[in-house]
Scaffold this motif. Structure first.
Motif, PDB file in Angstrom:
ATOM      1  N   TYR A 188     -10.301   7.207  -1.079  1.00  0.00           N
ATOM      2  CA  TYR A 188      -9.000   6.887  -0.401  1.00  0.00           C
ATOM      3  C   TYR A 188      -8.568   7.775   0.942  1.00  0.00           C
ATOM      4  CZ  TYR A 188      -7.887   5.823  -6.022  1.00  0.00           C
ATOM      5  OH  TYR A 188      -8.288   5.026  -6.897  1.00  0.00           O
ATOM      6  N   ASP A 237       0.728   5.868  -0.244  1.00  0.00           N
ATOM      7  CA  ASP A 237      -0.094   7.163  -0.004  1.00  0.00           C
ATOM      8  C   ASP A 237       0.376   7.377  -1.628  1.00  0.00           C
ATOM      9  OD1 ASP A 237       3.068   8.224  -0.273  1.00  0.00           O
ATOM     10  OD2 ASP A 237       2.990   9.379   0.715  1.00  0.00           O
ATOM     11  N   ASP A 289      -5.621   2.967   6.699  1.00  0.00           N
ATOM     12  CA  ASP A 289      -5.310   2.006   5.276  1.00  0.00           C
ATOM     13  C   ASP A 289      -5.917   0.378   6.496  1.00  0.00           C
ATOM     14  OD1 ASP A 289      -5.110   0.848   2.481  1.00  0.00           O
ATOM     15  OD2 ASP A 289      -3.970  -0.943   3.688  1.00  0.00           O
ATOM     16  N   TYR A 303      -3.821   3.863  -0.534  1.00  0.00           N
ATOM     17  CA  TYR A 303      -4.281   4.013   0.629  1.00  0.00           C
ATOM     18  C   TYR A 303      -5.764   3.607   0.984  1.00  0.00           C
ATOM     19  CZ  TYR A 303      -0.008   4.760   2.977  1.00  0.00           C
ATOM     20  OH  TYR A 303       2.064   4.615   3.134  1.00  0.00           O
ATOM     21  N   ARG A 304      -6.904   3.279   1.676  1.00  0.00           N
ATOM     22  CA  ARG A 304      -8.011   3.256   1.662  1.00  0.00           C
ATOM     23  C   ARG A 304      -8.758   3.061   2.322  1.00  0.00           C
ATOM     24  NH1 ARG A 304      -9.324  -2.049  -1.806  1.00  0.00           N
ATOM     25  NH2 ARG A 304      -8.663  -1.721  -3.491  1.00  0.00           N
ATOM     26  N   SER A 305      -9.775   4.641   2.676  1.00  0.00           N
ATOM     27  CA  SER A 305     -10.092   4.640   4.433  1.00  0.00           C
ATOM     28  C   SER A 305     -11.155   3.331   4.230  1.00  0.00           C
ATOM     29  CB  SER A 305     -11.018   6.113   4.378  1.00  0.00           C
ATOM     30  OG  SER A 305     -11.933   6.131   3.151  1.00  0.00           O
ATOM     31  N   ARG A 325      -9.236  -0.739   7.894  1.00  0.00           N
ATOM     32  CA  ARG A 325     -10.212  -1.197   6.820  1.00  0.00           C
ATOM     33  C   ARG A 325     -10.229  -2.210   6.775  1.00  0.00           C
ATOM     34  NH1 ARG A 325      -8.606  -3.337   1.787  1.00  0.00           N
ATOM     35  NH2 ARG A 325      -6.500  -2.348   0.967  1.00  0.00           N
ATOM     36  N   ARG A 326      -9.174  -3.109   6.893  1.00  0.00           N
ATOM     37  CA  ARG A 326      -9.115  -4.466   6.712  1.00  0.00           C
ATOM     38  C   ARG A 326      -9.454  -5.299   7.798  1.00  0.00           C
ATOM     39  NH1 ARG A 326      -5.037  -5.637   3.116  1.00  0.00           N
ATOM     40  NH2 ARG A 326      -4.194  -3.877   2.594  1.00  0.00           N
ATOM     41  N   CYS A 344       0.976  -0.995  -0.009  1.00  0.00           N
ATOM     42  CA  CYS A 344      -0.003  -0.071   0.067  1.00  0.00           C
ATOM     43  C   CYS A 344       0.648   1.162   0.150  1.00  0.00           C
ATOM     44  CB  CYS A 344      -1.095  -0.390   1.525  1.00  0.00           C
ATOM     45  SG  CYS A 344      -0.495  -0.306   2.427  1.00  0.00           S
TER      46      CYS A 344
END
Ligand code: ATP
Ligand code: MG
Length: 483
Positions: A107, A42, A114, A90-92, A117-118, A40
């Motif tokens: 994002y 930025d 990041d 990166y995801r929110s 959210r997993r 991951c």
């Protein structure tokens, strides 16, 4: 991998290894064993692509609109290269819209976000270029304890994405981990939400679950949490089929047997599914003799353990007439539900319908018997034999069953001599018309079929000339007039 980290570093971007690869490394896997590497960053996807290209990585498109670009890491094959790399911005959080296979993405701003959210703490660890961990949810602690725990509130996380219920089971199967009690309770509450998930994703997770070394524990988890009843309701009756049947302990705990067979099936997909479904027809075909009022019959047999007397009924016998055919039939329906590909569907259903066929083998089979077995198995004999081996290791089978190694050797020997599957020479049709003064028509096909039967039974050889086959037909069909 260093060159990848360097490329992002030189561009002034962050890059972390994340997900399964970090989990497996933290569990002691070597870098060499990792096939898929998730990173991951930025950087936004277009920039990631540019960084990768500038550094001469071969890139490919995986779903740039979802924030991911793919690349290939080259290197020595002895060190496990080439490796598949996915670099994701990166995801929110990702909300899976109902039934959809692709998440809707927004994002995020940091690696911590990041990781948030997993799904599970053990999958929410990142690693930087120097091998330092970023582990805000103590995933390494849970790895040490062997626990699957949701990141954040389990009920919320399973509501966001109910597929995670199957992912719990998949990771239990693969890693042998226990589930945190709060997560299991949430799975029980949310089990029916699996119906909102695309069936292809059920299949992906189930395929991984079934080949896991600890599949039995994962299957029990599905049964306990009701998830089994949602995705595979056919199997619930088997789970509930009471161990104590009216005849006393004459039949086994078929669910336990099923789980043990799935484990024995190893990592073969067809055999694993066949093992899971081998006894699915039993609750619906059970026959108790002499009948006991209110007990015989599939509904009660399957669904109400409490309806059974606790004491054995001496002199009662239990049979499951046609349960294999029933399993084959049920497999077709549920295979379609799971979107099996056609080949897998046919193979699993066939193996189930003929599940004990190979166990009939004995050394006194003559070559025609071996050929007929192969013919009746319609191209599935290898799987039927392999499945026979799985059944042979049931505790109740005892020692000294069919020697399946011998059966396999005989099939191979016949195949090597070209004497396994009957085939007639090309141009035989024309030769037959000439020899017997026939016109084109169904009679030609009938004669070819007759010859193949003669070959199967060993009354005429394999690989002969057209003239030899015509001579043979003259002897078995004296009614045919020579032209
Ligand atoms: P495997 O080695 O079996 O591929 P994995 O951990 O890599 O295991 P993937 O399904 O490939 O599992 O997913 C990669 C990572 O993406 C996971 O480790 C997890 O961090 C995250 N992830 C995947 N699917 C989900 C999901 N449904 N919800 C939340 N996070 C997910
Ligand atoms: Mg993966």
């Amino acid at each position: 991998m260093e060159s990848l980290f360097r490329a992002f570093h030189d561009a002034g971007r962050e890059l972390f290894l994340v997900g399964g690869a970090v989990r497996d490394l933290a569990m002691g896997a070597s870098y060499q064993d990792l096939d898929d590497l998730d990173f991951c960053t930025d950087a936004r996807p277009a920039e990631s692509l540019e960084i990768l290209r500038r550094a001469n990585f071969r890139t490919y498109d995986v779903g740039i609109e979802f924030g991911t670009v793919g690349a290939v890491l080259k290197g020595k094959s002895s060190e496990g290269y080439p490796k598949d790399v996915q670099v994701t911005t990166y995801r929110s959080k990702e909300m899976y819209s109902r039934g959809s296979r692709h998440p809707v993405v927004s994002y995020g701003n940091s690696v911590e976000e990041d990781l948030w959210r997993r799904d599970f703490s053990i999958n929410s660890i990142a690693m930087d270029a120097r091998g330092n961990y970023v582990d805000p949810y103590n995933g390494r602690g849970d790895i040490e304890r062997g626990i699957l725990r949701a990141v954040g509130d389990p009920l919320e996380r399973l509501t966001e994405d109910p597929l995670r219920i199957l992912r719990i089971a998949r990771f239990m199967a693969r890693l042998g981990f226990k589930t945190d009690p709060g997560l299991e309770r949430a799975a029980h509450v949310k089990a029916t939400f699996l119906l909102d998930i695309a069936r292809q994703r059920w299949l992906q997770e189930m395929n991984k679950l079934l080949i896991g070394e600890h599949a039995p524990a994962a299957l029990d988890f599905l049964a306990r949490t009701r998830a089994l009843g949602v995705i595979l309701p056919e199997l619930v009756a088997l789970v509930e089929l009471p161990r104590r049947c009216p005849a006393g302990p004459v039949h086994e705990d078929f669910w336990a047997l099923t789980c043990a067979r799935v484990k024995r099936a190893g990592d073969n997909k067809v055999l694993s599914w066949a093992a899971l479904l081998a006894d699915v027809g039993r609750p619906w075909t059970r026959h108790v003799d002499p009948p006991i009022e209110g007990i015989d019959g599939p509904t009660l047999a399957g669904l109400s353990a409490s309806a059974y007397p606790q004491e054995p009924f001496p002199g009662t016998s239990v049979t499951f007439h046609n349960h294999a055919a029933m399993a084959g039939l049920m497999a077709k329906g549920l295979g379609r539900r799971f979107h099996f590909d056609t080949a897998t569907l046919d193979e699993v259903a066939f193996v189930l319908g003929s599940q004990r066929a190979a166990l009939a083998y004995s050394a006194d089979w003559a070559d025609p018997d071996v050929r007929r077995f192969v013919q009746e198995m319609s191209g599935h004999h290898a799987h039927v034999i392999a499945f026979g081996r799985i059944l042979q290791r049931d505790p109740a089978e005892g020692a000294g069953g069919a020697d399946l190694d011998d059966l396999e050797a005989r099939i191979a020997a016949l195949a090597a001599r070209g004497a396994l599957v009957p085939e007639v020479p090309t141009g035989l049709g024309g030769a037959l018309m000439k020899a017997f003064g026939l016109k084109p028509g169904p009679i030609l096909g009938e004669l070819v079929e007759l010859l193949k039967e003669e070959m199967l039974d060993g009354r005429v050889g394999f690989g002969l000339e057209a003239a030899d086959y015509i001579a043979h037909l003259r002897s078995v069909r004296p009614d045919l007039i020579a032209g």
